[in-house]
Design an enzyme around this catalytic site. Structure first.
Site, PDB file in Angstrom:
ATOM      1  N   ASP A 246       0.869  -1.167   0.000  1.00 55.82           N
ATOM      2  CA  ASP A 246       0.000   0.000   0.000  1.00 55.82           C
ATOM      3  C   ASP A 246       0.915   1.230   0.000  1.00 55.82           C
ATOM      4  OD1 ASP A 246      -2.102   1.743   0.012  1.00 55.82           O
ATOM      5  OD2 ASP A 246      -3.190   0.742   1.617  1.00 55.82           O
TER       6      ASP A 246
HETATM    7  C1  NOJ Z   1      -3.893   3.942   0.009  1.00 52.99           C
HETATM    8  C2  NOJ Z   1      -5.085   3.076   0.146  1.00 52.99           C
HETATM    9  O1  NOJ Z   1      -5.046   2.406   1.388  1.00 52.99           O
HETATM   10  C3  NOJ Z   1      -5.226   2.043  -0.958  1.00 52.99           C
HETATM   11  O2  NOJ Z   1      -6.457   1.407  -0.821  1.00 52.99           O
HETATM   12  C4  NOJ Z   1      -5.082   2.680  -2.307  1.00 52.99           C
HETATM   13  O3  NOJ Z   1      -5.223   1.726  -3.315  1.00 52.99           O
HETATM   14  C5  NOJ Z   1      -3.708   3.330  -2.371  1.00 52.99           C
HETATM   15  N1  NOJ Z   1      -3.610   4.348  -1.341  1.00 52.99           N
HETATM   16  C6  NOJ Z   1      -3.444   3.965  -3.720  1.00 52.99           C
HETATM   17  O4  NOJ Z   1      -4.227   5.079  -3.907  1.00 52.99           O
END
Ligand code: NOJ
Length: 727
Positions: free
Chosen positions: A286
């Site tokens: 993430d």
């Molecule tokens: C953080 C989020 O937790 C995740 O779900 C998302 O896909 C990523 N950022 C990318 O934007």
């Protein structure tokens, strides 16, 4: 003559193919191409494939300044915020021309519940109990995205969530592992289809692996306390289903699970995902999750964070700048084995070959009319919105067949932007149909609409109350539209209470003074505590955040053109203090005791709850035999009759209960569901073919399935049938 020509052509093609490297030869199997390419790559080139940078919000030529032109040509991926095929092609061309081996980049983007045609939030989608419709919505999302230059979405989110204070409860499919598994598989199939190289499909990413929904006290990014047992029986089943459905990537989670952050957990990322489930795709972190290992107290610096994450099995670094900076050194120093590096690169290359990017690195440019808001896509949006809405209460006021004057009151009534929900991608406010617009279209000349906003979502301004009361008093009925802003749910959007702000409660109290019936319409990204609003309402419809086409379906339900069929995929507590509350609790030592002193321990609206304008009579729950054998399936049936005057779609939820087991199991577990249209007067016999190994077994704390002899119960509504499994 013709045969001679063919022979020449084939020989010519073969001769030509000899000149191109194996990895460029589309006729060769993907694995051969991967190995050939890998063998040609330097250490630095390999490392760069394992990084994802952001492309920023550059979506026109004037903005293509440094962030775009600075992207290294050997970079593996970008997380891409623009929807222009032109920008993608511009960046891709630089990559193809400037990188030594011409390895295309993969473009990712968060397409969560639609791209431009924004569908209801995922939590609402689960309330439709219609996986085929959900699959179709995902298929449209893929078509719009891929045609706009997006190869890869970070969806579906399948984190079982039982704490509605957590803002991300809106992004998943509710509280139940099985429901999450079914909707996960449907979504993956919708995105990916059978062939990722199809220019209308995109790669899925299961997230956030794993247990992110267990965030303590509903606060984002925090610690999660999950035993291995609960991990296996509650949080992992949707992931396993997603892998079985063919999901090609997985995103690691932010949360620390009982001492080990998910992004540095070799058990989850390597042992379970790659070894036991044989996943041959890759794991992306993430955003910032590798670097955050420092904050979580398991790495001293970025280099150690890279070591911990990479050696645990995390293949691609999303915006941490840890792998690009340190991975090559870690390999040279022998901290990261060469085989581990090659394994990660293979996985990334495999996806690029599967997506057909070596053959088709560029996105054919097309007009917006060719891509977006196509009639079929809008029909799905409307149908899905209709099926997700849940009628929570109806004291006979609905449907509004006689109303001549309808007061439409509240901050949601004319709202458009907030109906899009969190992560609405390229959804546009001006394309959203509000409740008011829907009512206008639905009622036309049949009823006069009086509007008063009454108050804002929060704050203390009561200046609009008098106007609201006047409208309610002048009307035959009030449609009171309350709810949440879209940024009250989603990432980093936790709330300490799930009740609406006091100002909205006060508005409801003022409106109820009119003495006229009140239909409460709720738009939210989470279950709400409506225990104080409920007594003021004659009917309640949960419309969720329905995306761009919610107004008309909602109005259709209010008018009685549509029979509501949504059922809750998550429990509505009576108060925030009851959280966590969910149907599949493990049994208590003293079921008759241990209740709250001042409040019922039961929820206000339970999982599976939802009313209809018709009535369904459930007949006898039957099986051919009362015993069931290992390795043999047994069909259980129940006839259901639509005994009311209106056609309707009924969802039959099939549960299993195993009251005695060496590991205490939940009081009941959803194992199957089916939704079906029943005409007024029609009887249909619903059935569930029980496969004991699949449906009656349980899993231990290391993922081993076991099936014990003994008594099981199949449960449908208030019907219960005993089945005995012999030794
Ligand atoms: C953080 C989020 O937790 C995740 O779900 C998302 O896909 C990523 N950022 C990318 O934007």
């Amino acid at each position: 003559m013709i045969a001679g020509l063919l022979l020449c052509t084939t020989l010519g093609a073969q001769a030509r193919k000899k000149d191109i490297p194996v990895y460029r030869d589309a006729s060769r199997p993907v694995e051969e191409r991967v190995e050939d390419l890998l063998a040609r790559m330097t250490l630095e080139e390999k490392v760069m494939q394992l990084n994802q940078y952001t492309l920023g919000r550059n979506d026109n030529a004037n903005n293509m300044a440094d962030p775009v032109n600075d992207l290294p040509a050997e970079l593996g991926s970008v997380i891409y915020f623009s929807m222009s095929a032109e920008l993608r092609n511009y960046v891709q061309k630089r990559v193809m021309e400037r990188s030594r081996l011409g390895i295309p980049m993969v473009f990712g983007h968060d397409v969560i519940h639609g791209f431009r045609t924004v569908y209801p939030i995922s939590l609402a989608q689960a309330c439709s109990w219609n996986p085929e419709l959900v699959r179709q919505a995902a298929e449209v999302a893929a078509q719009e995205s891929r045609m706009s230059g997006v190869d890869w979405t970070f969806s579906p989110m399948i984190d079982v969530a039982r704490d509605p204070r957590w803002g991300r409860v809106s992004e998943g499919y509710g509280e139940d592992p099985y429901a999450n598994a079914v909707f996960c598989a449907a979504t993956v199939k919708g995105y990916q289809g059978d062939d990722l190289a199809d220019g209308r499909r995109m790669a899925a990413c299961l997230k956030h692996f794993a247990g992110y929904g267990a965030s303590e006290a509903g606060r984002d990014y925090v610690y999660t306390e999950i035993s291995r047992q609960t991990l296996w029986d509650t949080y992992l089943p949707p992931y396993q289903a997603g892998i079985e459905a063919g999901a090609v990537t997985v995103m690691s989670c932010f949360n620390n699970i009982s001492g080990t952050p998910g992004s540095a957990d070799p058990y989850l990322l390597t042992e379970v995902l790659k070894k036991r489930w044989a996943h041959d795709g890759f794991v992306v972190s993430d955003w910032g999750a590798i670097e955050q290992l420092r904050a979580q107290g398991v790495a001293a610096d970025k280099k150690q964070a890279a070591d911990r994450a990479f050696n645990a099995g995390l293949d691609m670094d999303m915006m941490n700048r840890c792998y690009d900076a340190h991975l090559a050194d870690l390999v040279r120093e022998g901290v990261v084995p060469q085989e581990r590096l090659d394994d990660a690169v293979r996985r990334v290359l495999r996806l690029k070959f599967r997506l057909g990017l070596f053959e088709n690195p560029y996105t054919p440019e097309s007009s917006e009319e060719e891509r977006f808001l196509l009639p079929g896509s809008l029909r799905i949006a409307e149908q899905l919105a209709e099926e997700t809405m849940v009628l929570l209460k109806n004291e006979g006021v609905l449907p509004l067949r006689e109303a001549k004057k309808i007061a439409v009151i509240g901050p949601i009534a004319k709202e458009r932007w907030h109906l899009l929900g969190a992560w609405a991608s390229k959804g546009r406010t001006e394309e959203v149909e509000s409740v008011f617009m829907g009512l206008e279209k639905e009622f036309g000349e049949r009823a006069e609409l009086l509007y008063a906003r009454g108050c804002d979502f929060d704050g203390e301004d009561r200046a609009g109350f008098a106007e609201a009361l006047a409208a309610a008093t002048a009307a035959d009925v009030t449609v009171l539209c309350l709810g949440e802003k879209r940024n009250w749910s989603g990432e980093n959007a936790s709330r300490s209470t799930i009740a609406l702000p006091e100002i909205q409660q006060r508005l409801a109290e003022v409106v109820s003074k009119s003495g006229k019936p009140v239909v409460l319409v709720l738009s939210s990204g989470r279950p709400l505590d409506v225990s104080r609003l409920e007594p003021l309402s004659d009917a309640i419809v949960q419309m969720w955040q329905p995306g761009i086409r919610g107004g008309r379906p909602l109005a259709g339900i209010l008018a009685g053109r549509i029979n509501p069929s949504g059922r809750l995929a998550i429990t509505f507590p009576r108060s925030t203090g009851q959280i966590p509350i969910y149907y599949c609790r493990r049994p208590s030592a003293r079921p008759h005791q241990g209740k709250y002193q001042e409040l019922s321990s039961e929820p206000l609206y339970e999982f599976g709850y939802g009313l209809s304008y018709t009535t369904y009579d459930y007949g006898e729950l039957k099986a051919e035999t009362a015993s069931i054998e290992r390795g043999k399936k047994l069909t259980v049936t129940i006839p259901v009759t639509n005994s009311g005057a209106m056609d309707g779609a009924e969802t039959v939820l099939w549960y299993v209960s195993d009251p005695v087991c060496r590991i205490a199991r939940p009081v009941k577990e959803l194992k199957h569901f089916e939704k079906r249209m029943l005409r007024s007067g029609e009887t249909h016999t619903f059935s569930f073919e029980i496969d004991p190994e699949r449906d009656l077994s349980f899993v231990d704390g290391d993922g081993n399935r076991f099936l014990e002899a003994g008594d099981y119960y199949v449960i449908v509504k208030d019907r219960k049938l005993k089945l005995t499994l012999a030794e």
